[in-house]
Design an enzyme around this catalytic site. Structure first.
Site, PDB file in Angstrom:
ATOM      1  N   HIS A   1     -27.737  13.891  -4.975  1.00 14.01           N
ATOM      2  CA  HIS A   1     -29.686  14.446  -4.721  1.00 14.01           C
ATOM      3  C   HIS A   1     -29.404  15.498  -5.879  1.00 14.01           C
ATOM      4  O   HIS A   1     -28.732  15.711  -6.423  1.00 14.01           O
ATOM      5  CB  HIS A   1     -29.703  15.099  -3.409  1.00 14.01           C
ATOM      6  CG  HIS A   1     -31.278  15.665  -3.281  1.00 14.01           C
ATOM      7  ND1 HIS A   1     -30.990  16.092  -3.487  1.00 14.01           N
ATOM      8  CD2 HIS A   1     -32.169  14.805  -2.452  1.00 14.01           C
ATOM      9  CE1 HIS A   1     -32.828  16.402  -3.446  1.00 14.01           C
ATOM     10  NE2 HIS A   1     -32.640  15.327  -2.932  1.00 14.01           N
TER      11      HIS A   1
ATOM     12  N   ASP B   1     -22.602  18.101   1.143  1.00 14.19           N
ATOM     13  CA  ASP B   1     -24.354  18.333   1.643  1.00 14.19           C
ATOM     14  C   ASP B   1     -25.039  17.357   2.927  1.00 14.19           C
ATOM     15  O   ASP B   1     -24.881  16.118   2.251  1.00 14.19           O
ATOM     16  CB  ASP B   1     -25.111  17.434  -0.126  1.00 14.19           C
ATOM     17  CG  ASP B   1     -26.645  17.152   0.157  1.00 14.19           C
ATOM     18  OD1 ASP B   1     -26.751  18.123   1.106  1.00 14.19           O
ATOM     19  OD2 ASP B   1     -27.040  17.351  -1.028  1.00 14.19           O
TER      20      ASP B   1
ATOM     21  N   GLN C   1     -28.592  15.103   4.861  1.00 10.19           N
ATOM     22  CA  GLN C   1     -29.215  13.918   5.755  1.00 10.19           C
ATOM     23  C   GLN C   1     -28.902  14.092   6.977  1.00 10.19           C
ATOM     24  O   GLN C   1     -28.876  13.172   8.059  1.00 10.19           O
ATOM     25  CB  GLN C   1     -29.170  12.765   4.708  1.00 10.19           C
ATOM     26  CG  GLN C   1     -31.216  13.163   4.196  1.00 10.19           C
ATOM     27  CD  GLN C   1     -31.940  13.091   4.554  1.00 10.19           C
ATOM     28  OE1 GLN C   1     -32.589  12.694   5.154  1.00 10.19           O
ATOM     29  NE2 GLN C   1     -32.522  13.287   2.947  1.00 10.19           N
TER      30      GLN C   1
ATOM     31  N   LYS D   1     -35.219  19.952   7.667  1.00 14.39           N
ATOM     32  CA  LYS D   1     -35.021  18.494   8.100  1.00 14.39           C
ATOM     33  C   LYS D   1     -34.437  17.981   8.858  1.00 14.39           C
ATOM     34  O   LYS D   1     -34.064  17.454   9.500  1.00 14.39           O
ATOM     35  CB  LYS D   1     -33.612  18.007   6.750  1.00 14.39           C
ATOM     36  CG  LYS D   1     -34.511  18.172   5.412  1.00 14.39           C
ATOM     37  CD  LYS D   1     -33.689  16.974   4.341  1.00 14.39           C
ATOM     38  CE  LYS D   1     -33.992  17.410   3.084  1.00 14.39           C
ATOM     39  NZ  LYS D   1     -34.462  16.570   2.131  1.00 14.39           N
TER      40      LYS D   1
ATOM     41  N   CYS E   1     -35.421  11.594  -5.836  1.00 14.13           N
ATOM     42  CA  CYS E   1     -34.506  13.050  -6.311  1.00 14.13           C
ATOM     43  C   CYS E   1     -32.714  12.447  -6.894  1.00 14.13           C
ATOM     44  O   CYS E   1     -31.928  13.275  -6.472  1.00 14.13           O
ATOM     45  CB  CYS E   1     -33.827  14.002  -5.397  1.00 14.13           C
ATOM     46  SG  CYS E   1     -35.444  15.026  -5.324  1.00 14.13           S
TER      47      CYS E   1
HETATM   48  C1  LIG Z   1     -28.666  14.197   0.331  1.00 17.46           C
HETATM   49  C2  LIG Z   1     -29.932  15.214   0.365  1.00 17.46           C
HETATM   50  N1  LIG Z   1     -29.550  16.649  -0.661  1.00 17.46           N
HETATM   51  C3  LIG Z   1     -30.060  18.207  -1.208  1.00 17.46           C
HETATM   52  C4  LIG Z   1     -31.513  17.901  -0.821  1.00 17.46           C
HETATM   53  C5  LIG Z   1     -32.117  18.965  -0.787  1.00 17.46           C
HETATM   54  O1  LIG Z   1     -32.477  19.605   0.247  1.00 17.46           O
HETATM   55  P1  LIG Z   1     -33.785  20.944   0.052  1.00 17.46           P
HETATM   56  O2  LIG Z   1     -35.233  20.329  -0.640  1.00 17.46           O
HETATM   57  O3  LIG Z   1     -34.136  21.393   1.611  1.00 17.46           O
HETATM   58  O4  LIG Z   1     -33.126  22.814  -0.788  1.00 17.46           O
HETATM   59  C6  LIG Z   1     -32.024  16.393  -0.161  1.00 17.46           C
HETATM   60  C7  LIG Z   1     -33.414  16.974   0.466  1.00 17.46           C
HETATM   61  O5  LIG Z   1     -34.419  16.292  -0.512  1.00 17.46           O
HETATM   62  C8  LIG Z   1     -31.442  15.268   0.495  1.00 17.46           C
HETATM   63  O6  LIG Z   1     -32.444  14.558   1.122  1.00 17.46           O
END
Ligand SMILES: Cc1ncc(COP(=O)(O)O)c(C=O)c1O
Ligand SMILES: Cc1ncc(COP(=O)(O)O)c(C=O)c1O
Lengths: 144, 410, 410, 144
Positions: B127, B203, B206, B229, B367
């Site tokens: 991401h 990370d 998910q 999430k 993203c």
């Molecule tokens: C795999 C992954 N990493 C990082 C993020 C970033 O999370 P956040 O936007 O809540 O900081 C997300 C979600 O958008 C994600 O799905």
């Protein structure tokens, strides 16, 4: 079929979306810009040839995008070709008003205008960026 | 609570937004939990309760409300600790989001352990939030980033990953569960890192709400996830870090609450976890996340996993039957996420069409632009499940997808 | 709404926590608004409403809930813009707190405009959140920090401030309203900065809910404040920055939402304000802050200011009559904050004693250790007002203070 | 007068708060530490002389703080002087349990103990750090 979708995806949109006009790059151009929509990755590249009298003699676009963004770009090129820059700027304002739902403030575009086909975008606010991508890219090309 | 297969029927009642009508007529089918989960009533109610009866700033005052807020805030930390089985509550840092957690680690890990020329391993399916913080290190300090390949099935190519490691490799930052493929990371990756003395950040954005998390078993040095999430409020994230690392690394942001002593010349820093929590934290949000964790525990993580597995399997099979749809990745090792495209129809059209049918799916690059490039597309549609989704909703979705294709391709 | 002098009677009903009983018997007298303000029902209800009917992630999806959330989130930005009279909504960045806002400015302003040996001016009465981010620059990059003196009355010594400016001075970061003295900054300071080409950041944590803010009139380059001190939810802060500066400075954190295009080699960044908002933002919290601003506007900022002025004046006079109490700073230029000590009684004792009487005041260094040193004390007690406080509460406080002294000093 | 306050501020606390015992610095010491409470700025400095048999032969403290933190430090020094380190460690555990309200787990401190006077702290959770500051500083001194 849902009315909002019918409004959004009128025949002319689907047609231009599938078979965009003025697709490619102007052989001679003196203005150009790349645009992209960071929300979805869609891209558009625009080339223009503007003569000394500020007339847009040629305008073409290429890129990848959804039906709305491609159709909008295609319709834009059709609309602006041969027009004065000042007219194009007014059109920009009208068009963004149209897709954002401020129909009352339109001064050029009316119901007979081909661009009017994009009016349905106003009910899909997250698609406004798709519809205006080409137009913002056009604006940026002029800034060069 | 009911733990049998009809569990989700009861669960749905706990989520007020699920009774919403889209365009006044269509039942909401929320298939966008991977972007953000909906909140159970109990989380919403507790936010309410907190502001109505217990709210004030934390950690600083000595009055009753300050006590009540602080106890709730610190209680939430313990709940997170248990939720991911961290050894100590000092290892749980509240941030504003997973994104911030990763930025924090990237900067402070670099400060302590890295210098120009050192190497970081990412994968092609990360991401942006797990890319750009590391790009900053590359562009600012000259560290080197290497990308692990992704297999056809949507997983890290473990051999390729291992081949990237050199004596200069200091850390690998990898998604625990891909937000595009729904694939879980191979456990071998952690052991490879351990063996080579490479730190590993997982990370968990998910995975946190969809797998059982045990940071000790995962053998990770850092684990990050977002409250929103995980059925919690927006505005709160978590960083887990091994205590010795967090102790050694410098602080990230400066401000009230993270100091020891301050003069005009010098500052010393507070102990963990305060050291990494500068300024007034997301107080009610931390509490709300704690309540969300309680809620998940009550339903039972195992039950949630089983239910989502069933949904995912069913949806994967049903979608696979549609010859006009391409699914990215394969059917094994897939958890609650399915990304796909309809041939010749842009994901935006799919999403707008489904929206009018009441179905919320995500369209775009998720993203993950480098992964999109790798897949040779600009964007995909994605459906993603939460504990509240049902088989019936999948059927509604499948029908809508067929209608969608017919609408655009006559 | 009622705008006469009894206004606060009606206002109190809007804040549910104010009917709380402390230790089951005592009416809550909340005199700790400077640490964090209580929330009106409408803010709490709207958070509820948001999660129950409109919630999803913002800016990314194209489905209905995504639209509903995004519109609310961006609407909040416009409300903030109007609230502080910024020229453009691009100048409003949502952060997690004022503390984060200051960290953001310190790092990115340095990156763009400063190098080792350049100078920053702070004052001796800055909050740790407006000290440590700048100390980081000093300790990491070798910039020089100078401290403006504080006068006996609790204000920046303007002549001394001006004398600190050299051609190397790049920025001054100063509290708009002191959280210890309640004193407002002299407007001359901004003009001095302007004249000398020194950028100025105003820390508006204590002013945003207690003065009329007009960033254009203030002639500041940056202005920061926190939602939770402004009757909004926790977990949300604001950074105002002049558009040309925010455009020139590099981004702060990296992640989803703040990018243009990303490949494995390169990243370009989004336009303002997205450029500075990496990751999923504090969605519901931003909305809640917008509602809090609506609420303040409904009551009328002028009415709030007048009411708090009256309270402050009354309390200052009453406390001054107690010969065993020392107040820090004098009576003019004092807004809703009074810090004091009772001779020979530690502020903790005072606060614990008052707490049992239902009165919440802050005890400690108020995150201003350098100022405490300057005052020759370790800590003070502080009472601070919000729009909901009353003259009767001040009387209760005065009586309790007398009893407190009698309890500890027989 | 409120019962909780009476519990918190017993005579012995007010007395030790105003006139702390063992205040100052040990003439000879082989262990020492500084402690402070970042929440309020209170400070304590502790010096100890521990002999070869692990007996605390001398212990003194100085610093600034509220009645609770000063009284707690004063009572601690009285209590620990002449005691074995192992006893002191047990005492540490008992004392922190006491002020946090886990009375049932006490193994050494009983109602007759002078330290028992600090039991009232349990009803003021934000004051626990005041009461334990000296004890944590003691622990840190041993780590040296
Ligand atoms: C795999 C992954 N990493 C990082 C993020 C970033 O999370 P956040 O936007 O809540 O900081 C997300 C979600 O958008 C994600 O799905
Ligand atoms: C003057 C001042 N500056 C900065 C801050 C920090 O604000 P926050 O903790 O909300 O980031 C505060 C409040 O604690 C303050 O009073």
């Amino acid at each position: 079929m849902n009315e909002l979708l019918k409004e959004l995806y009128q025949e002319i949109i689907l047609d231009h979306g599938k078979e965009p006009r003025n697709f490619g790059e102007c052989e001679i151009h003196n203005k150009s810009a790349h645009g992209h929509n960071p929300l979805c990755g869609d891209k558009v590249s625009l080339t223009l040839f503007v003569d000394d009298d500020d007339i847009i003699k040629d305008i073409k676009f290429s890129g990848e995008g959804c039906a709305i963004s491609v159709a909008s770009a295609s319709l834009m090129t059709e609309k602006l070709k041969g027009k004065k820059l000042s007219f194009a700027e007014d059109m920009f304002k009208d068009f963004t008003d149209l897709v954002k739902g401020s129909e009352e403030s339109l001064s050029i575009i009316d119901e007979d205008d081909s661009l009017y086909a994009l009016k349905g975008v106003k009910d899909f606010p997250m698609r406004v960026k798709c519809a205006t991508l080409a137009w913002h890219t056009f604006k940026n090309a002029l800034k060069e | 609570m009911n733990k049998d297969k009809t569990l989700h029927k009861d669960i749905r009642k706990d989520f007020p937004i699920l009774s919403k009508k889209i365009l006044k007529t269509k039942d909401l089918v929320y298939f966008d939990t991977a972007a953000s989960a909906q909140k159970p009533q109990v989380v919403i109610d507790e936010l309410n309760q907190f502001y109505e009866s217990h709210y004030s700033n934390v950690s600083r005052g000595v009055h009753t409300l300050s006590v009540e807020s602080t106890l709730r805030y610190e209680d939430a930390r313990k709940k997170v600790q248990n939720f991911i089985n961290a050894k100590s509550e000092n290892e749980i840092i509240f941030t504003k989001s997973a994104t911030e957690s990763i930025n924090l680690v990237a900067q402070t890990f670099y400060d302590k352990y890295m210098s120009a020329g050192d190497e970081i391993i990412l994968s092609l399916m990360e991401h942006h939030s797990n890319l750009i913080p590391w790009y900053f290190l590359r562009d600012k300090y000259g560290v080197v980033i290497k990308f692990a390949n992704i297999t056809e099935s949507g997983e890290i190519d473990v051999n390729h990953f291992e081949s990237l490691i050199t004596p200069k490799t200091k850390i690998a930052a990898l998604t625990h569960l891909s937000n595009v493929y729904g694939s879980k990371i191979d456990e071998k990756v952690s052991s490879i890192c351990k063996r080579n003395n490479v730190a590993i950040l997982l990370d968990g954005c998910q995975s946190a709400a969809h797998l059982k998390i045990d940071v000790q078993k995962l053998e990770c040095d850092f684990f990050v996830f977002s409250g929103h999430k995980t059925y919690g409020p927006s505005g709160i994230g978590v960083l887990y870090g091994k205590e010795n690392l967090l102790n050694e690394m410098p602080p990230y942001q400066g401000g009230g609450g993270m100091i020891g002593e301050v003069t005009t010349n010098k500052v010393s820093f507070a102990e963990l976890p305060a050291k990494y929590e500068a300024g007034t934290p997301a107080i009610a949000e931390a509490h709300g996340l704690g309540i969300a964790i309680d809620y998940m525990n009550n339903i039972g993580i195992e039950n949630i996993i089983n239910h989502e597995e069933e949904l995912t399997k069913y949806a994967y099979e049903k979608i696979s039957e549609l010859d006009f749809v391409k699914i990215y990745g394969d059917g094994d090792n897939r958890n609650s996420i399915i990304s796909f495209n309809i041939e010749n129809i842009h994901s935006h059209e799919v999403s707008s069409f489904l929206d009018v049918e009441g179905i919320a799916v995500r369209a775009g690059h998720h993203c993950c632009q480098p992964l999109m490039k790798h897949l040779g597309v600009n964007s995909t549609s994605r459906l993603s499940f939460g504990m509240y989704n049902t088989i019936e909703e999948v059927d509604i979705f499948i029908n809508a997808l067929i209608k969608c294709k017919e609408f655009f391709i006559k």
